[in-house]
Design an enzyme around this catalytic site. Structure first.
Site, PDB file in Angstrom:
ATOM      1  N   GLU A   1       2.287  33.672  -3.182  1.00  0.00           N
ATOM      2  CA  GLU A   1       2.546  34.364  -2.237  1.00  0.00           C
ATOM      3  C   GLU A   1       2.902  35.939  -2.420  1.00  0.00           C
ATOM      4  O   GLU A   1       3.816  35.968  -2.933  1.00  0.00           O
ATOM      5  CB  GLU A   1       3.855  33.712  -1.245  1.00  0.00           C
ATOM      6  CG  GLU A   1       3.959  34.180   0.153  1.00  0.00           C
ATOM      7  CD  GLU A   1       4.845  35.156   0.470  1.00  0.00           C
ATOM      8  OE1 GLU A   1       4.289  36.401   0.456  1.00  0.00           O
ATOM      9  OE2 GLU A   1       6.020  34.984   0.291  1.00  0.00           O
TER      10      GLU A   1
ATOM     11  N   LYS B   1      13.472  30.844 -11.777  1.00  0.00           N
ATOM     12  CA  LYS B   1      13.901  32.149 -12.299  1.00  0.00           C
ATOM     13  C   LYS B   1      14.137  33.059 -11.114  1.00  0.00           C
ATOM     14  O   LYS B   1      13.238  33.001 -10.104  1.00  0.00           O
ATOM     15  CB  LYS B   1      12.621  32.869 -13.219  1.00  0.00           C
ATOM     16  CG  LYS B   1      13.376  34.185 -13.862  1.00  0.00           C
ATOM     17  CD  LYS B   1      12.378  35.070 -14.421  1.00  0.00           C
ATOM     18  CE  LYS B   1      11.972  35.982 -13.307  1.00  0.00           C
ATOM     19  NZ  LYS B   1      13.015  36.840 -13.210  1.00  0.00           N
TER      20      LYS B   1
END
Length: 532
Positions: A299, A223
């Site tokens: 992250e 995505k």
């Protein structure tokens, strides 16, 4: 292209220019800026949008709903293209395609050498289309074209060559057991990987996630960020031209609450990888746990300290600290956004940091020599200005900047604050913009405590000529990366990730392969073995 430092490339490609002109409305002095490139008439990008649909099972298709959303030029706020808006039904189609490609298709059954050749061919195509890809990235994101063309697109190719090289070097172990058994481990692909990338580095995050997943034999549903869908669609088409089988990589453009949530919650996705804010990362982790307990790599955000010690060459320290904060319009999760400077060199540093900020070349990112383009969109633009206002109201000294740059687009003046205290919002929150905060410290133990007093732990920078000081700080700072006398060194082999609320797991390098592999132990009984 050999792996090279972002910082060294920038020094060659983005010359420092000095200009005069506009005064900030928040200024406490006279701060001169000028329009380094005309903002009223943006340069026409040397590229056209070819791909604006979803990529599912090797084909570009409309969203099931028929909906589209606009992707905007941050130089003006004008529409670049209308992109197909994926949602739950489209994610279901993409996951089904990836599942079939993994369970029945040739990709995981292909020899690792054949997979590596496809990845190498892809890297060749990236280099062939370097400027076209870079133009799309700059148009959609606002970063300087020279940065896109000379740093990020070459790094995209480098990363895929790196992971292509790993494909046929992934193997298990043979282990000696305590009895008459042959024991081995198999490192198997994990299956369908769902990946969500951010808008600040769309191409590099594509490589950090797609590269290791493919090298290990997985299939992917990616995505893109709704702000920057264009470059990922373009390079995904090139990856298929390189020979990637249909269904191995599927790309869904859409929004977090719809497409993103559907991907995180999907029961047939085996692995998630997300880069973005800490707040959204918590939601990703929650959705993964509430569905099929899929493994997650995160992250996330940062508020990285950059520590300038008393023995520093101040001119060099100012330049590196400037780069550490202002690179990519300050839109870096690991930006050196808390600049701690020893009291003996503090005043000199602040004055020179102000001068350097005033010389920063801001303007149309397609114009040669520009160091800083616009922020990504109106929302981020307003957020940054709100933090600048907060800094002034909380008592920090505004040394430079403090206002928008020009009257069109999402440009912000390079901003420097001095006399910043640890409890100010500008010293605690991730601003994600061109705002440098300079804090004073006296002793090494003090700055270690203050640097670590943050919920984040993504990165840190240290500038010193003393090896003992460097070693002390390296071990004491609670961060996933510590750069000594450098910053933003992102070679393909160097792992990256955070401590604390800056994430889970590591990306890049050999460590990233573990995110996309399962370890299986195989134990076989031996009959009358000649040896054990």
């Amino acid at each position: 292209m050999a792996a090279r430092r972002i910082s060294s490339l920038l020094s060659a490609s983005l010359p420092f220019l000095s200009h005069r002109g506009k005064q900030s409305y928040l200024s406490r002095g006279i701060y001169h800026y000028s329009k380094s490139a005309s903002l009223d008439n943006p340069i026409k990008p040397p590229v056209t949008v070819q791909y604006d649909k979803l990529l599912i099972n090797g084909q570009f298709v409309e969203a099931a709903s028929g909906k589209t959303f606009p992707t905007l030029d941050p130089r003006s706020g004008e529409v670049i293209a209308h992109v197909s808006e994926g949602d739950l039904e489209d994610v279901n189609r993409a996951v089904a395609s990836a599942r079939k490609a993994f369970d029945e298709g040739p990709w995981p059954k292909m020899t690792a050498y054949e997979r590596s050749k496809i990845m190498f061919r892809f890297a060749d195509l990236i280099e062939k289309h370097n400027d076209e890809i870079a133009a799309l990235e700059t148009w959609d994101n606002g970063k300087p074209f020279e940065q896109s063309a000379k740093i990020e697109v070459p790094m995209l190719a480098r990363l895929f060559r790196y992971y292509g090289g790993w494909a046929d070097k992934i193997h298990g172990l043979t282990i000696r057991g305590d009895g008459p058994h042959h024991v081995q481990t198999l490192h198997e692909p994990i299956g369908v990987a769902g990946q969500i990338i951010p808008w600040n580095f769309p191409l590099l995050m594509f490589a950090w996630k797609v590269g290791p997943a493919l090298a290990c034999g997985n299939t992917v549903v990616l995505k893109t960020a709704e702000q920057t869908p264009l470059s990922a669609l373009f390079v995904s088409k090139l990856l298929h031209e390189a020979g990637l089988p249909d269904g191995v990589l599927n790309v869904v453009s859409g929004f977090g609450p719809t497409a993103g949530a559907a991907l995180c919650s999907h029961m047939d996705v085996d692995k998630l990888a997300f880069t973005g804010s800490t707040e959204t990362g918590k939601l990703v982790l929650e959705l993964a746990a509430k569905s099929n307990l899929k493994t997650v790599t995160l992250e996330l955000g940062g508020k990285s300290p950059f520590i300038v010690c008393e023995d520093a060459d101040v001119d060099k320290a100012v330049e590196l600290a400037h780069f550490a904060l202002f690179f990519n319009q300050g839109q870096c999760c690991c930006a050196g956004s808390r600049t701690f400077v020893h009291e003996k060199v503090y005043d000199e540093f602040v004055e020179k940091a102000k001068e350097r900020a005033l010389k920063r070349a801001v303007g149309d990112p397609f114009k040669a020599g520009m160091e800083q383009g616009p922020q990504i969109d109106g929302e981020q633009f307003k957020k940054i200005l709100k933090y600048i206002k907060s800094g002034v109201e909380s008592g920090a000294t505004l040394e430079a900047g403090g206002d928008r740059f020009g009257t069109k687009g999402y440009y912000i003046q390079p901003t420097v604050f001095s006399n910043v205290k640890d409890d100010m919002l500008i010293a605690k929150d991730e601003i994600f913009g061109p705002v440098q905060t300079v804090l004073k410290f006296k002793e090494l133990g003090e700055v270690i405590r203050r640097a670590n007093n943050s919920p984040f732990g993504l990165a840190a920078g240290v500038f010193t000529q003393n090896l003992d000081t460097a070693n002390t700080l390296t071990r004491a700072l609670r961060a996933g990366t510590v750069w000594i006398n450098c910053f933003d060194t992102f070679d393909a082999a160097i792992p990256f990730g955070g401590y604390k609320m800056s994430g889970i797991g590591r990306e890049k390098g050999e460590y990233s392969l573990k995110n996309y592999l399962q370890v299986k132990a195989v134990v076989t009984a031996l009959k009358d073995p000649a040896w054990l």
